[in-house]
Design an enzyme around this catalytic site. Structure first.
Site, PDB file in Angstrom:
ATOM      1  N   HIS A  20       0.728  -1.077   0.133  1.00 59.57           N
ATOM      2  CA  HIS A  20       0.145  -0.157  -0.088  1.00 59.57           C
ATOM      3  C   HIS A  20       0.941   1.321  -0.048  1.00 59.57           C
ATOM      4  O   HIS A  20       0.496   2.273  -0.484  1.00 59.57           O
ATOM      5  CB  HIS A  20      -1.049  -0.057   1.199  1.00 59.57           C
ATOM      6  CG  HIS A  20      -1.981   1.026   1.021  1.00 59.57           C
ATOM      7  ND1 HIS A  20      -3.189   0.731   0.347  1.00 59.57           N
ATOM      8  CD2 HIS A  20      -2.083   2.041   1.757  1.00 59.57           C
ATOM      9  CE1 HIS A  20      -4.051   1.907   0.503  1.00 59.57           C
ATOM     10  NE2 HIS A  20      -3.246   2.795   1.465  1.00 59.57           N
ATOM     11  N   HIS A  61     -10.160   2.447  -0.780  1.00 63.44           N
ATOM     12  CA  HIS A  61     -10.331   2.002   0.714  1.00 63.44           C
ATOM     13  C   HIS A  61     -11.152   0.558   0.354  1.00 63.44           C
ATOM     14  O   HIS A  61     -12.409   0.657   1.181  1.00 63.44           O
ATOM     15  CB  HIS A  61     -11.196   3.027   1.403  1.00 63.44           C
ATOM     16  CG  HIS A  61     -10.422   3.475   2.522  1.00 63.44           C
ATOM     17  ND1 HIS A  61     -11.082   3.679   3.856  1.00 63.44           N
ATOM     18  CD2 HIS A  61      -9.082   3.629   2.942  1.00 63.44           C
ATOM     19  CE1 HIS A  61      -9.986   4.026   4.794  1.00 63.44           C
ATOM     20  NE2 HIS A  61      -9.012   4.093   4.087  1.00 63.44           N
TER      21      HIS A  61
END
Length: 728
Positions: free
Chosen positions: A54, A100
């Site tokens: 990420h 998300h």
């Protein structure tokens, strides 16, 4: 002195505790080499989040380097909180998209809400005032209760945060496909406006300059959120609910206003949002970009409760927080500002000239790491890919019932009206929204000018799975067409790459081929990539989502006056621009009839996209057209039906196609509606019918489709409502 009970460096190594944090044996060994010793618990936690997929893009970085990132209008490209593009008159547009996905799968309301909050802070950290929100959402089929629950929660979270913070949601997309069962995609985009001289960077420099923390007090929420976002979802994922952050839009609003005031202070050196990896990423990245060191005194960090350890402070992803570096001696000016906005703030450290990332708590050292290796030396993996193998399939489309098929496609939630969701979003706050959600792109006036910003957020999945290289080109071109459809000049783009586990050869190849196609399209369409995000490991119990690149693109409208009359009227002529081929592989028709994706050689002509797009855009600006829509999912038949349903009026059209070809998804096509008395000179344009008739009628080479407008409109508008009326 407070003592924190944590594993020792030896215990971390012997029990391989670093693996639970997402680090491999080789990565742990690299950390040891960098430090010249075994890392302690706080240090290995810091490396684990900074080297997560990420934060480090360790599987995707080589592919991202293909993207064109510069252009005559690009003021700031990838590497900062968001991209910045010139729009003239000393103004710029600032924008970015973020994912998300994993948090929304576990806690849909908070996952979506904090996705909105995080992307807003990215824009604000550059110094821009947000003017638009967009979202791209994907779920499993809406017939399943679990998918209804996720959809309901995500939409409520987006509306709950966005409405409170006062930013209109102007565009987006929502799709439903079984491939997203258990792993929804929630991608949020924000667009802001800034003056050139107010652009900020996330940098820490100037020895002795203080580091200021502002925002919510740090809690234990979101610890290892970046690591959680870098692994597959499984039955154990529910236990990681604490990794989902909790948003507070009211504090978010105050933080936004305080930050926008702070950037007017000349003593501000640098600012960055505390997003993924929280205080760790913001402070270490600012030091790296400033070529400096940083020393944080963690006992000074505002905390929600007693006993929070340095490890927890550094890895927490508590929301609504910013980190600033200011000139020495001016810190009280900033603290007074934040106090005025009733925000917690504190000086928690200072910039050093040591090139070290040092963390202490009441004088005890909890981390001492060289800045550059932490930020810049994450491992990069180049793997062996393998193209997916498809069985040869020749589906028979010769005997479809066109009328029945049209109604089924029109009322599928993917192609039906999304008003169930959009009605929960504030679309007009700020009073500058010109075109609201539901059409090709959202359009927002730039306050105090005649200019407007058009924005769209579009993804592609089935075609990327079908043919990753061509599918990559298609998703960029789709966004381009949507901006053309409102008369804007496409400027630049941001991307969110949603894929499965890149360690699997077929998925790695999908990522490689699709990004190559995207890069080619960006160059051909002159839309450089100025920001972006990568979300990998989107798998549930080993089953990957479709490869789903999502493109956010912004366009400039120099003078909004033409939009006043940009609407169709009864008697206007409908033109089809393009050509229809039997392109069914990857289409919604194929999904409806056969529930699979058959490989085809579907392709896109980028040179033609530019020529056709420019011609249509000029016709809009010249006031010759009343409405334009790019033909997409469901083909020309569904697009004409959507136009009729949106305006709740009939239309008649005759097309030189078979019944099945009404639903072919040949690339590069448009429907344009010309105003009465206006001459059209667009290559490939053919008059096919009239807008504003009593009934909806399509004629093909095989027959005729005739539908009652009210029935058709109710089916289109009510499809999602019907799915969501049951208790979820």
């Amino acid at each position: 002195m407070v003592k924190f009970l944590e594993p020792t460096a030896n215990e971390i190594k012997e029990n391989k505790l670093y693996q639970d944090m997402g680090l491999s044996d080789k990565e742990y060994d690299k950390v040891v080499d960098i430090l010249g010793r075994m890392p302690n618990y706080t240090e290995i936690g810091i490396f684990s989040v900074m080297w997560s997929e990420h934060c480090s893009y360790k599987h995707s970085k080589p592919f991202l380097k293909q993207f064109p990132t510069t252009g005559e209008r690009v003021l700031m490209g990838p590497g900062e909180g968001a991209g910045v593009v010139d729009i003239g008159d000393n103004q710029a547009v600032v924008f970015k998209v973020e994912s998300h996905n994993h948090p929304s799968a576990i806690e849909p309301y908070q996952g979506a809400a904090t996705g909105v909050g995080g992307i807003v802070r990215d824009i604000v950290s550059i110094g821009a005032r947000p003017i638009q929100l967009l979202n791209s959402l994907r779920f499993g089929e809406l017939t399943e209760k679990q998918n209804q629950r996720l959809f309901k929660g995500v939409v409520a979270g987006i509306g709950g945060y966005g409405n409170c913070i006062g930013i209109p949601t102007v565009a987006g997309e929502i799709e439903f496909d079984r491939q997203y069962e258990g792993n929804p995609l929630v991608n949020a985009m924000c667009v802001g406006i800034i003056d050139h001289d107010k652009i900020q960077k996330g940098t820490a420099k100037g020895e002795g300059n203080p580091v200021i923390y502002v925002g919510l007090k740090t809690g234990r929420d979101g610890i290892h959120g970046a690591t959680f976002a870098s692994e597959e979802l499984s039955e154990e994922s529910e236990s990681k609910r604490p990794s989902v952050q909790i948003g507070d839009p009211f504090v978010g609003k105050k933080l936004m206003e305080a930050t926008l005031k702070a950037i007017t202070f000349p003593e501000l050196v640098g600012i960055q949002d505390m997003g993924a990896a929280g205080l760790t990423s913001s402070s270490s990245e600012m030091a790296a970009k400033g070529g400096s060191g940083i020393h944080l005194e963690l006992e000074k960090v505002p905390t929600r409760e007693a006993g929070i350890s340095p490890y927890e402070m550094m890895l927490s992803e508590t929301q609504e927080r910013m980190l600033l570096v200011v000139e020495k001696g001016t810190e009280q000016k900033f603290l007074d500002l934040f106090d005025h906005y009733e925000l917690d703030s504190a000086v928690i450290g200072q910039v050093t000239d040591t090139d070290r990332f040092v963390l202490t708590y009441e004088g005890e050292v909890f981390a001492d790491i060289p800045v550059q290796p932490l930020s810049d030396e994450a491992p990069v993996y180049i793997l062996e890919g393998r193209a997916a193998q498809f069985d040869a399939v020749n589906h028979d489309y010769s005997n479809i019932d066109a009328q029945d098929t049209l109604m089924k496609l029109l009322s599928h939630p993917t192609m039906a009206s999304k008003n169930w969701a959009y009605s929960q979003y504030d679309q007009q706050v700020g009073a500058n929204t010109i075109i609201k959600p539901g059409l090709s792109a959202g359009v927002t006036r730039v306050e105090g000018t005649k200019k407007a910003i058009a924005a769209t957020l579009d993804g592609e999945a089935r075609y990327v799975f079908n043919n990753p290289y061509e599918g990559g080109k298609m998703v960029v071109a789709e966004a381009y067409r949507n901006l053309i459809s409102v008369g804007s000049l496409p400027l630049a783009m941001t991307d969110c790459l949603n894929y499965g586990n890149p360690e699997k050869p077929e998925i790695y190849q999908q990522l490689a081929d699709s990004t190559r196609g995207m890069a080619e399209a960006c160059g051909a369409l002159n839309t450089p990539v100025v920001s972006g995000n990568v979300s990998l490991y989107n798998e549930t119990k080993g089953d990957a989502i479709f490869p789903t690149p999502v493109v956010g693109m912004v366009g400039l409208i120099e003078d909004v006056d033409y939009l006043v009359d940009f609407k169709p009227s009864k008697g206007d002529t409908i033109y089809f621009v393009g050509e229809v081929k039997p392109d069914f592989g990857g289409s919604q028709l194929e999904k409806l009839l056969f529930n699979e994706v058959a490989h085809t050689d579907v392709a896109i002509d980028l040179e033609q996209e530019v020529a056709r797009g420019e011609a249509i855009r000029q016709h809009i600006i010249d006031g010759k057209l009343g409405h334009v829509q790019a033909v997409g999912k469901g083909g020309v038949g569904v697009k004409l039906a959507q136009i009729a349903a949106y305006f709740n009026t009939g239309l008649e059209a005759q097309l030189d196609v078979s019944d099945a070809e009404l639903f072919a998804e040949t690339q590069g096509n448009y429907i344009v509606i010309a105003k009465q008395g206006k001459e059209i000179d667009i290559d490939g344009a053919e008059a096919i019918g009239t807008f504003g008739t009593e009934s909806f009628k399509l004629s093909t080479n095989q027959g005729e489709v005739t539908l009652d407008v009210n029935r058709m409109t109710e089916a289109w508008k009510g499809a999602i409502h019907a799915c969501m009326t049951s208790e979820v």
